[in-house]
Write an enzyme that holds these catalytic residues in place. Structure first.
Site, mmCIF file in Angstrom:
data_model
loop_
_atom_site.group_PDB
_atom_site.id
_atom_site.type_symbol
_atom_site.label_atom_id
_atom_site.label_comp_id
_atom_site.label_asym_id
_atom_site.label_seq_id
_atom_site.Cartn_x
_atom_site.Cartn_y
_atom_site.Cartn_z
ATOM 1 N N LYS A 1 -6.329 18.530 21.404
ATOM 2 C CA LYS A 1 -7.546 18.485 20.596
ATOM 3 C C LYS A 1 -7.971 17.042 20.343
ATOM 4 O O LYS A 1 -7.190 16.109 20.505
ATOM 5 C CB LYS A 1 -7.337 19.222 19.275
ATOM 6 C CG LYS A 1 -6.262 18.633 18.372
ATOM 7 C CD LYS A 1 -6.087 19.469 17.117
ATOM 8 C CE LYS A 1 -5.010 18.885 16.211
ATOM 9 N NZ LYS A 1 -4.852 19.663 14.968
ATOM 10 N N TYR B 1 -16.582 -11.376 5.916
ATOM 11 C CA TYR B 1 -17.196 -10.931 4.665
ATOM 12 C C TYR B 1 -16.253 -11.130 3.481
ATOM 13 O O TYR B 1 -15.050 -10.888 3.565
ATOM 14 C CB TYR B 1 -17.551 -9.451 4.745
ATOM 15 C CG TYR B 1 -18.752 -9.130 5.593
ATOM 16 C CD1 TYR B 1 -20.018 -9.594 5.242
ATOM 17 C CD2 TYR B 1 -18.611 -8.353 6.728
ATOM 18 C CE1 TYR B 1 -21.117 -9.290 6.013
ATOM 19 C CE2 TYR B 1 -19.708 -8.032 7.518
ATOM 20 C CZ TYR B 1 -20.969 -8.516 7.153
ATOM 21 O OH TYR B 1 -22.061 -8.208 7.929
#
Length: 368
Positions: free
Chosen positions: A36, A260
């Site tokens: 999956k 940042y």
């Protein structure tokens, strides 16, 4: 997809891992890897030819994943964990027509599958999922026998398997797992001669009493251990390495910052490299100022905050660094500081989350 981000998937590592799992479970038990979420981020397109040769079937989460496997030409056993009764009739019908084994966990799921079987005029094969303590999907254990009887009485539906899922098989304390196991045993005793399965990666590696007729390993197929205490049970080889390119190198004087929030202050004149990967590509922001990458075989610490599509690394101590150099973001060496399992520890998460997040935005290639 970003072509300058490459996930290299080692065929030899996957083959080794599958062989190790085969050795553990013995010849009488089927091996059904869970593929999956694009093989946990490792890339179904590149891994399908390898796994199809080595497996007794596939387990997927969603109907479209199952249908995609059929589209690749796979004609063997496919188990779909999620029922399709929220999907449109076309998908429900296609699952039956393509002989994909669906999961039943309620009367409504059974009725939906039975209706699809009638529409296409074909028998639908199903496995019953029993909730033995996970508290997630599955028919409650006390209602399982009644649902078995309903399935057996239903036209156009054939019950071919029964399964459960363990909540704590990857933990050293096993009492909850053994309670689930005993409850499951009491139910399968009345289910008849159908395929029984329960083992995920952790149980496959460490609990042979859970192997029954089939196992469903996930992360172990791709070379990661489901928890630290299982690392000595079997040798697994991580199959993924991730590389980027250095897109800029600049000098920052002592006292300067990068990223940042100005979260890292350089205490010496430094050279800083910019790597075009960030949290938008699945590289976790909370690896800021913690992780390292490797350039020219040497460690380059991540400095400053990881941005959406780039981050800065300190290359001061790496000679001859230049734009265009390869940056090993993730190493397939399980002892490396930038291996999946160590990045998971630094991020406070599990290897599954690291690989699933990293897989979606990069090119995959099969190597060796």
């Amino acid at each position: 997809m970003k072509n300058y981000l490459t996930a290299s998937i080692s065929e030899s590592a996957v083959r080794h891992n599958m062989a190790q799992l085969r050795r553990l479970i013995g010849p009488g038990v089927k091996l059904c890897p869970v593929v999956k979420d694009d093989c946990f981020g490792h890339g179904m397109d590149v891994l399908y030819p390898v796994l199809a040769e080595l497996t007794d079937g596939f387990a997927v989460a969603a109907p479209l994943e199952a249908l995609a496997l059929r589209g690749k030409g796979y004609h063997g056993f496919i188990l779909c964990f999620l029922s399709a009764y929220f999907d449109d009739f076309k998908i429900q019908d296609e699952l039956v027509w393509q002989e994909i084994t669906q999961t039943v966990m309620s009367t409504s799921a059974l009725e939906s599958i039975q209706a699809a079987a009638r529409r296409v005029g074909k028998t639908a094969r199903v496995h019953l999922k029993v909730d033995t303590g996970m508290g997630r999907l599955g028919v409650p254990a006390r209602q399982a026998v009644a649902l078995i009887e309903q399935i057996n009485a239903a036209d156009e539906v054939e019950l071919t398997g029964i399964y459960t899922h363990f909540a704590t098989a990857d933990e050293a304390e096993r009492s909850a797992t053994f309670r689930q196991l005993e409850l499951f045993r009491s139910i399968v005793a009345v289910a008849g001669g159908i395929t029984r399965h329960a083992a995920n990666s952790a149980a496959t590696l460490d609990l042979p009493e859970t192997h029954f007729d089939m196992v469903r390993p996930g992360i172990a197929v791709y070379g990661c251990h489901p928890s630290d205490h299982l690392t000595s049970t079997v040798e697994l080889r991580p199959c993924m390495s991730v590389k980027a390119k250095l897109i800029a190198v600049k000098r920052i004087p002592a006292g300067g910052y990068s990223g940042y929030g100005l979260t890292h202050r350089y205490d010496r004149d430094s050279r800083v490299g910019v790597v075009p990967i960030g949290y938008g590509d699945g590289y976790f922001r909370n690896l800021s100022n913690k992780a390292v990458v490797r350039i020219n075989g040497m460690d380059a610490p991540v400095r400053g905050r990881v941005s959406m599509d780039q981050m800065t690394v300190d290359v001061t101590d790496i000679p001859d660094v230049k734009v265009g150099d390869d940056v090993e973001v993730i190493s397939s060496d399980p002892t490396a500081p930038n291996c999946v399992e160590n990045l998971a520890r630094l991020a406070g998460t599990i290897p599954y989350e690291i690989t699933c997040h990293l897989g979606h935005n990069m090119r995959h290639e099969l190597v060796d």
